[in-house]
Design a protein around this motif. Structure first.
Motif, PDB file in Angstrom:
ATOM      1  N   SER A   1      26.487  70.261   6.417  1.00 31.58           N
ATOM      2  CA  SER A   1      26.838  70.404   7.787  1.00 31.58           C
ATOM      3  C   SER A   1      27.889  69.200   7.995  1.00 31.58           C
ATOM      4  CB  SER A   1      25.805  70.416   8.916  1.00 31.58           C
ATOM      5  OG  SER A   1      25.180  69.140   8.750  1.00 31.58           O
ATOM      6  N   SER A   2      28.597  68.988   8.978  1.00 32.94           N
ATOM      7  CA  SER A   2      29.615  67.984   8.951  1.00 32.94           C
ATOM      8  C   SER A   2      28.827  66.779   9.453  1.00 32.94           C
ATOM      9  CB  SER A   2      30.729  68.178   9.810  1.00 32.94           C
ATOM     10  OG  SER A   2      31.345  67.286  10.292  1.00 32.94           O
ATOM     11  N   ARG A   3      28.535  65.327   8.882  1.00 29.75           N
ATOM     12  CA  ARG A   3      27.945  64.643   9.319  1.00 29.75           C
ATOM     13  C   ARG A   3      28.940  63.315   9.737  1.00 29.75           C
ATOM     14  NH1 ARG A   3      22.429  64.398   6.418  1.00 29.75           N
ATOM     15  NH2 ARG A   3      22.130  66.981   6.137  1.00 29.75           N
TER      16      ARG A   3
ATOM     17  N   ALA B   1      30.149  64.726  14.886  1.00 23.31           N
ATOM     18  CA  ALA B   1      29.135  65.226  13.782  1.00 23.31           C
ATOM     19  C   ALA B   1      28.321  66.216  14.532  1.00 23.31           C
ATOM     20  CB  ALA B   1      28.286  64.127  13.068  1.00 23.31           C
ATOM     21  N   GLY B   2      27.685  67.284  13.705  1.00 20.29           N
ATOM     22  CA  GLY B   2      26.843  68.179  14.320  1.00 20.29           C
ATOM     23  C   GLY B   2      25.677  67.266  14.957  1.00 20.29           C
ATOM     24  N   SER B   3      25.568  67.904  15.979  1.00 21.26           N
ATOM     25  CA  SER B   3      24.414  67.204  16.858  1.00 21.26           C
ATOM     26  C   SER B   3      23.059  67.339  16.904  1.00 21.26           C
ATOM     27  CB  SER B   3      24.962  67.194  18.495  1.00 21.26           C
ATOM     28  OG  SER B   3      24.468  68.844  18.707  1.00 21.26           O
TER      29      SER B   3
ATOM     30  N   LEU C   1      32.464  74.045  28.576  1.00 17.02           N
ATOM     31  CA  LEU C   1      31.326  74.640  27.664  1.00 17.02           C
ATOM     32  C   LEU C   1      32.201  75.593  27.032  1.00 17.02           C
ATOM     33  CD1 LEU C   1      29.015  76.733  27.332  1.00 17.02           C
ATOM     34  CD2 LEU C   1      28.419  74.352  27.044  1.00 17.02           C
ATOM     35  N   ARG C   2      31.942  75.950  25.586  1.00 20.27           N
ATOM     36  CA  ARG C   2      32.547  76.930  25.018  1.00 20.27           C
ATOM     37  C   ARG C   2      31.338  77.511  24.074  1.00 20.27           C
ATOM     38  NH1 ARG C   2      37.624  77.554  20.728  1.00 20.27           N
ATOM     39  NH2 ARG C   2      37.831  79.544  21.465  1.00 20.27           N
ATOM     40  N   CYS C   3      31.068  79.107  24.162  1.00 19.10           N
ATOM     41  CA  CYS C   3      30.176  79.508  23.410  1.00 19.10           C
ATOM     42  C   CYS C   3      30.733  80.284  22.332  1.00 19.10           C
ATOM     43  CB  CYS C   3      29.272  80.368  24.221  1.00 19.10           C
ATOM     44  SG  CYS C   3      28.010  81.363  23.504  1.00 19.10           S
ATOM     45  N   ARG C   4      30.707  80.139  21.166  1.00 22.80           N
ATOM     46  CA  ARG C   4      31.095  80.900  20.274  1.00 22.80           C
ATOM     47  C   ARG C   4      30.772  82.366  20.034  1.00 22.80           C
ATOM     48  NH1 ARG C   4      27.940  82.062  15.783  1.00 22.80           N
ATOM     49  NH2 ARG C   4      26.676  80.298  14.898  1.00 22.80           N
ATOM     50  N   PRO C   5      31.333  83.447  19.453  1.00 19.83           N
ATOM     51  CA  PRO C   5      30.714  84.609  19.185  1.00 19.83           C
ATOM     52  C   PRO C   5      29.644  84.670  18.141  1.00 19.83           C
ATOM     53  CG  PRO C   5      33.071  84.642  18.325  1.00 19.83           C
ATOM     54  CD  PRO C   5      32.735  83.389  19.075  1.00 19.83           C
ATOM     55  N   LEU C   6      29.010  85.741  18.184  1.00 16.02           N
ATOM     56  CA  LEU C   6      28.102  85.919  16.696  1.00 16.02           C
ATOM     57  C   LEU C   6      28.998  85.870  15.477  1.00 16.02           C
ATOM     58  CD1 LEU C   6      25.395  88.316  17.987  1.00 16.02           C
ATOM     59  CD2 LEU C   6      25.068  85.893  17.625  1.00 16.02           C
TER      60      LEU C   6
ATOM     61  N   GLY D   1      28.592  69.325  19.718  1.00 19.26           N
ATOM     62  CA  GLY D   1      27.774  70.454  19.498  1.00 19.26           C
ATOM     63  C   GLY D   1      27.316  70.473  18.328  1.00 19.26           C
ATOM     64  N   GLN D   2      26.223  71.575  18.254  1.00 15.24           N
ATOM     65  CA  GLN D   2      25.409  71.813  16.888  1.00 15.24           C
ATOM     66  C   GLN D   2      26.548  72.078  15.812  1.00 15.24           C
ATOM     67  OE1 GLN D   2      22.686  74.959  17.502  1.00 15.24           O
ATOM     68  NE2 GLN D   2      21.751  74.634  15.518  1.00 15.24           N
ATOM     69  N   THR D   3      26.019  71.789  14.426  1.00 15.72           N
ATOM     70  CA  THR D   3      26.974  72.165  13.418  1.00 15.72           C
ATOM     71  C   THR D   3      26.975  73.889  13.321  1.00 15.72           C
ATOM     72  OG1 THR D   3      26.152  70.669  11.933  1.00 15.72           O
ATOM     73  CG2 THR D   3      26.883  72.493  11.108  1.00 15.72           C
ATOM     74  N   GLY D   4      28.264  74.067  13.193  1.00 16.39           N
ATOM     75  CA  GLY D   4      28.553  75.614  13.199  1.00 16.39           C
ATOM     76  C   GLY D   4      28.686  76.419  14.372  1.00 16.39           C
ATOM     77  N   THR D   5      29.010  75.495  15.589  1.00 14.86           N
ATOM     78  CA  THR D   5      29.163  76.271  16.866  1.00 14.86           C
ATOM     79  C   THR D   5      30.567  76.117  17.146  1.00 14.86           C
ATOM     80  OG1 THR D   5      28.771  74.037  17.846  1.00 14.86           O
ATOM     81  CG2 THR D   5      26.942  75.662  17.816  1.00 14.86           C
ATOM     82  N   GLY D   6      31.565  75.640  16.280  1.00 12.59           N
ATOM     83  CA  GLY D   6      32.889  75.703  16.574  1.00 12.59           C
ATOM     84  C   GLY D   6      33.733  74.591  17.009  1.00 12.59           C
ATOM     85  N   LYS D   7      33.353  73.140  16.865  1.00 14.23           N
ATOM     86  CA  LYS D   7      33.939  71.919  17.082  1.00 14.23           C
ATOM     87  C   LYS D   7      35.315  71.894  16.468  1.00 14.23           C
ATOM     88  CE  LYS D   7      30.552  69.317  15.854  1.00 14.23           C
ATOM     89  NZ  LYS D   7      29.654  70.416  15.471  1.00 14.23           N
ATOM     90  N   THR D   8      35.074  72.078  15.082  1.00 13.84           N
ATOM     91  CA  THR D   8      36.313  71.985  14.147  1.00 13.84           C
ATOM     92  C   THR D   8      37.247  72.923  14.700  1.00 13.84           C
ATOM     93  OG1 THR D   8      35.103  71.005  12.590  1.00 13.84           O
ATOM     94  CG2 THR D   8      37.266  71.656  11.885  1.00 13.84           C
ATOM     95  N   TYR D   9      36.625  74.312  14.895  1.00 13.67           N
ATOM     96  CA  TYR D   9      37.451  75.604  15.423  1.00 13.67           C
ATOM     97  C   TYR D   9      38.254  75.240  16.495  1.00 13.67           C
ATOM     98  CZ  TYR D   9      38.736  80.182  16.413  1.00 13.67           C
ATOM     99  OH  TYR D   9      39.390  81.516  16.664  1.00 13.67           O
TER     100      TYR D   9
HETATM  101  N1  LIG Z   1      35.263  80.586  19.300  1.00 11.24           N
HETATM  102  C1  LIG Z   1      35.223  81.036  18.296  1.00 11.24           C
HETATM  103  N2  LIG Z   1      35.713  82.278  17.987  1.00 11.24           N
HETATM  104  C2  LIG Z   1      35.852  82.855  16.702  1.00 11.24           C
HETATM  105  N3  LIG Z   1      35.107  82.197  15.511  1.00 11.24           N
HETATM  106  C3  LIG Z   1      34.658  80.911  15.726  1.00 11.24           C
HETATM  107  C4  LIG Z   1      34.483  80.095  17.208  1.00 11.24           C
HETATM  108  N4  LIG Z   1      33.883  79.103  16.981  1.00 11.24           N
HETATM  109  C5  LIG Z   1      33.616  78.915  15.594  1.00 11.24           C
HETATM  110  N5  LIG Z   1      33.910  79.822  14.901  1.00 11.24           N
HETATM  111  C6  LIG Z   1      33.625  80.128  13.398  1.00 11.24           C
HETATM  112  O1  LIG Z   1      32.268  79.627  13.113  1.00 11.24           O
HETATM  113  C7  LIG Z   1      32.488  78.930  12.022  1.00 11.24           C
HETATM  114  C8  LIG Z   1      31.808  77.659  12.087  1.00 11.24           C
HETATM  115  O2  LIG Z   1      32.715  76.587  12.957  1.00 11.24           O
HETATM  116  P1  LIG Z   1      33.250  75.183  12.836  1.00 11.24           P
HETATM  117  O3  LIG Z   1      33.456  74.867  11.460  1.00 11.24           O
HETATM  118  O4  LIG Z   1      34.344  75.087  13.546  1.00 11.24           O
HETATM  119  O5  LIG Z   1      31.827  74.677  13.288  1.00 11.24           O
HETATM  120  P2  LIG Z   1      31.625  72.972  13.653  1.00 11.24           P
HETATM  121  O6  LIG Z   1      30.702  73.087  14.940  1.00 11.24           O
HETATM  122  O7  LIG Z   1      32.841  72.353  13.353  1.00 11.24           O
HETATM  123  O8  LIG Z   1      30.858  72.650  12.474  1.00 11.24           O
HETATM  124  P3  LIG Z   1      30.479  71.291  11.690  1.00 11.24           P
HETATM  125  O9  LIG Z   1      29.483  70.306  12.512  1.00 11.24           O
HETATM  126  O10 LIG Z   1      29.591  71.489  10.558  1.00 11.24           O
HETATM  127  O11 LIG Z   1      31.801  70.854  11.358  1.00 11.24           O
HETATM  128  C9  LIG Z   1      33.879  78.668  11.263  1.00 11.24           C
HETATM  129  O12 LIG Z   1      33.878  79.921  10.413  1.00 11.24           O
HETATM  130  C10 LIG Z   1      34.734  79.165  12.598  1.00 11.24           C
HETATM  131  O13 LIG Z   1      35.860  80.101  12.249  1.00 11.24           O
END
Ligand SMILES: Nc1ncnc2c1ncn2[C@@H]1O[C@H](COP(=O)(O)OP(=O)(O)OP(=O)(O)O)[C@@H](O)[C@H]1O
Length: 695
Positions: A264-266, A299-301, A54-59, A135-143
């Motif tokens: 969002s990434s679909r 894709a975003g869940s 489990l990974r939680c991204r920062p705000l 995970g949900q869109t924008g939670t950092g999957k691609t990151y």
């Molecule tokens: N652990 C983290 N630390 C720092 N920044 C993060 C982290 N996770 C995500 N981010 C930032 O949050 C934003 C969204 O992340 P990302 O695009 O990876 O989300 P995603 O889940 O892949 O979304 P999508 O489903 O739309 O592709 C990016 O700007 C990314 O840099």
């Protein structure tokens, strides 16, 4: 090194990525090391749970600026994630346990080293491994998967994700071992249940929506697996090449998303690395070990309706849902051990079949946001990921192949490709190998028969339907009539029931009111009685008080009179006192002057007295001197006589003695008289002196 170069340069493409060597290939000898053999046996017997991280991204900066409340807390040591939920003003905490937990401050390097690096090592041992980012869109999957782009100078960025780090690790290890190997990668995108090749040259369709181009097909390989026909496989020799490929593919994916105006990434993307490593047996036989790593960015869940998919995009939403929903259904079926696992219901689950309940080692990285606004989706992700922990895979090391077997495979592959090229050049269709052609033809025939059977069944069913429809229509009319009557009766009944309900209600209310009033009256009577009793008591008390008051008034009157008398007395006393004081004052003044006069007189008297007395004293002193002299001479005469008579007779002694005693008595009397006089003087002097001193 030479042979290594040759191996890589040779560009031998043993199998397509989906045709990874299978362990049930009995013709190939298993030369696995003792360790991996035993662990494999263990895995085979018991199965291994899918690892869930489990990974939680920062705000984000924006979220911090508007002070978005945080509802997720991560305890990395206890591998726990806690979500704080507020339901009906009650705070409910939900805690989830995972295999590993990475909080908002976790770094890419840390996640790679603890979670991904061991998987990469297993790939090099010959396992097939898959890492999903869910995970949900924008939670950092691609990151998490890709991370930051390479720096302009080609330097490795600190926020590089799992893919570039895995690639680097693979090359570092293989170079350190001086191994002979070849590595190829594929990068595909699954969008709208259609596959797009992210590594295809520009002329290949980028968008699956482009109906003029034929989409890439997913084919059964005849052994229960699937392969993607026509998918580009790029042979790579350096980490840099992979980065370029990754960047190219990601850019293609992003452009497609931008053109489709997506928020969002679909789409799902699958980046696969297949490695073939040459090993020599002690007998000198050359064997090929194969490992494969799939890195899946899903894709975003989130709920598709919430992410804005409407009408025109309904299919897109539905199809994406289909893939993710099927993934969920597959997970559920695997967890619940239900007989049928619906892998075939979506392309995603067909492609990743072996990673879910198969022989692949699987890891799911679930990504969440700490924000309160994502709580619903976060809880759904946490539930989903937590459930996936129960999937059991039975990982097996891929059987090593003898070089000769591999060569045979390669020759047939080359032959197939040659035929395909020929068919393409002649523009007379595509080349399909004979056995596959026969298989597909048999499948086609079976399908045609099935369709025929189904058409027959469908025809009879249609007939049945028309009959039933007629029956249904007549029943419908009857029902309509009856319904009408029933409706009217129901209406009347309803009205009567309503009236009855009203009446009952009113009756109930009236009864309640009467009871209330009776209760009030009895209470009032009780309080009245109590009040009368109180009134009597009060009256008696009042009468007593009135007499007390009149007594008090009489006393006050008497007291006033006494006070008046006292006042007059005081006034009289005051005037008398003043007079008396005046008189006293005068008397005291007269007495003082009189006393002063008397004192003066006394002083004078005293002075004259003192002077007289001093004269008398002088005289007395003179007399005393004389007396002394007389006495001295008498004594001396007596001494003389005594001396004269000393030797004479003792008879005269008595005379002499009496004479002496007579003289002594006289002297004594004289002395007494003198002493008395002296005492008198002294006393008088003392009295006078004291009076003077007081005045
Ligand atoms: N652990 C983290 N630390 C720092 N920044 C993060 C982290 N996770 C995500 N981010 C930032 O949050 C934003 C969204 O992340 P990302 O695009 O990876 O989300 P995603 O889940 O892949 O979304 P999508 O489903 O739309 O592709 C990016 O700007 C990314 O840099």
């Amino acid at each position: 090194m030479e042979s290594s170069q040759h191996q890589r340069r040779g560009g031998s493409v043993p199998r397509s990525p989906s045709q990874t060597p299978r362990s049930n290939d009995k013709s190939v000898r298993d030369l696995r090391s003792g360790d991996s053999n035993s662990s494999s046996k263990h895995d085979k017997d018991k199965g291994v749970n899918v690892q869930v991280i489990l990974r939680c991204r920062p705000l984000s900066a924006d979220e911090m600026r508007i002070h978005t409340p945080v509802v997720i807390s991560c305890n990395e040591n206890r591998r726990e994630v806690c979500a704080v939920q507020n339901i009906a003003n009650k705070q409910i905490d939900r805690t989830f346990l995972f295999d590993k937990v990475f909080g908002p401050s976790s770094q890419q390097k840390e996640l790679f080293e603890l979670a991904v690096s061991p998987i990469v090592n297993e790939v090099l041992q010959g396992y097939n491994c898959t890492i999903f980012a869910y995970g949900q869109t924008g939670t950092g999957k691609t990151y998490t998967m890709e991370g930051g782009a390479r720096k302009k100078n080609g330097e490795f960025p600190s926020d590089a994700g799992a893919i570039p780090r895995a690639v680097k690790q693979i090359f570092d290890i293989l170079e350190a071992q001086n191994a002979e190997y070849n590595m190829k990668v594929t990068f595909l995108e699954l969008y709208n249940e259609e596959i797009a090749d992210l590594l295809a040259p520009e002329e290949t369709p980028k968008f699956i929506d482009d109906k003029s181009k034929k989409p890439i097909a997913l084919m059964e390989d005849g052994k229960g697996g699937v392969f993607v026909r026509g998918l580009e496989e790029e042979l790579v020799t350096t980490a840099n090449e992979i980065y370029k490929i990754l960047e190219k593919g990601s850019a293609k994916r992003r452009t497609a998303e931008t053109l489709l105006n997506k928020q969002s990434s679909r789409s799902h993307s699958i980046f696969s690395i297949t490695i073939h490593i040459k090993e020599c047996t002690p007998e000198g036989e050359e064997m090929i070990k194969c490992g494969k790593l799939n890195l899946v960015d899903l894709a975003g869940s989130e709920n598709i309706s919430r992410s804005g998919a409407r009408e025109g995009r309904a299919r897109e939403a539905g199809e994406i849902n289909k893939s993710l929903l099927t993934l969920g259904r597959v997970i559920n079926a695997l967890v619940e051990h239900s007989g049928h696992v619906p892998y075939r219901d979506s392309k995603l689950t067909r492609l990743l079949r072996d990673s879910l309940g198969g022989k692949t080692k699987t890891c799911i990285i679930a990504t969440i946001s700490p924000s309160i606004h994502c709580l619903e989706e976060t809880l759904s992700t946490l539930d989903y990921a937590h459930r996936a922990k129960n999937i059991r895979n039975k990982p097996e090391i891929n059987q090593k192949m003898m070089k000769s077997a591999l060569m045979k495979d390669l020759y047939s592959e080359i032959d197939r490709l040659r035929q395909e090229v020929y068919a393409a050049r002649e523009k007379n269709g595509i080349y399909i190998p004979r056995d596959r052609y026969l298989l597909e033809e048999a499948e086609k025939k079976a399908m045609a028969e099935k369709i025929e059977r189904m058409e027959l069944v469908s025809e009879s069913k249609e007939k049945q339907i028309t009959e039933l429809q007629e029956l249904y229509n007549s029943q419908q009319l009857l029902t309509a009539d009856l319904s009408d009557k029933l409706e009217k009766t129901e209406k009347k009944l309803g009205q009567t029931e309503n009236a009855l309900f009203d009446l009952e209600d009113k009756h109930r209310q009236a009864n309640a009111t009467i009871k209330e009033k009776e209760f009030l009256i009895s209470n009032l009577l009780k309080s009245e009685k109590a009040l009368v009793g109180h009134a009597f008591e009060l009256r008696a008390e009042l009468e007593n008080a009135a007499s007390d008051v009149s007594d008090l008034f009489a006393k006050i009157e008497r007291k006033d009179k006494i006070e008046d008398g006292n006042k007059a007395l005081i006034q009289r006393f005051q005037s008398q006192l003043t007079q008396q004081l005046e008189i006293l004052h005068k008397t005291v003044a007269a007495s003082v002057t009189q006393q002063e006069q008397q004192l003066k007189d006394m002083e004078e008297d005293m002075q004259s007295f003192v002077s007289t007395k001093s004269e008398a004293t002088e005289e007395l002193r003179g007399r005393l001197g004389k007396l002394k002299d007389t006495y001295g001479s008498g004594i001396r005469a007596l001494d003389n006589i005594a001396l004269k008579l000393d030797g004479n007779s003792k008879s005269t002694f008595g005379d002499l003695n009496s004479e002496v005693s007579k003289h002594s008595r006289d002297l004594e009397d004289l002395l007494k008289e003198l002493l008395l006089k002296l005492m008198l003087y002294l006393m008088t002097f003392k009295v006078v002196f004291t009076i003077k001193k007081r005045s």
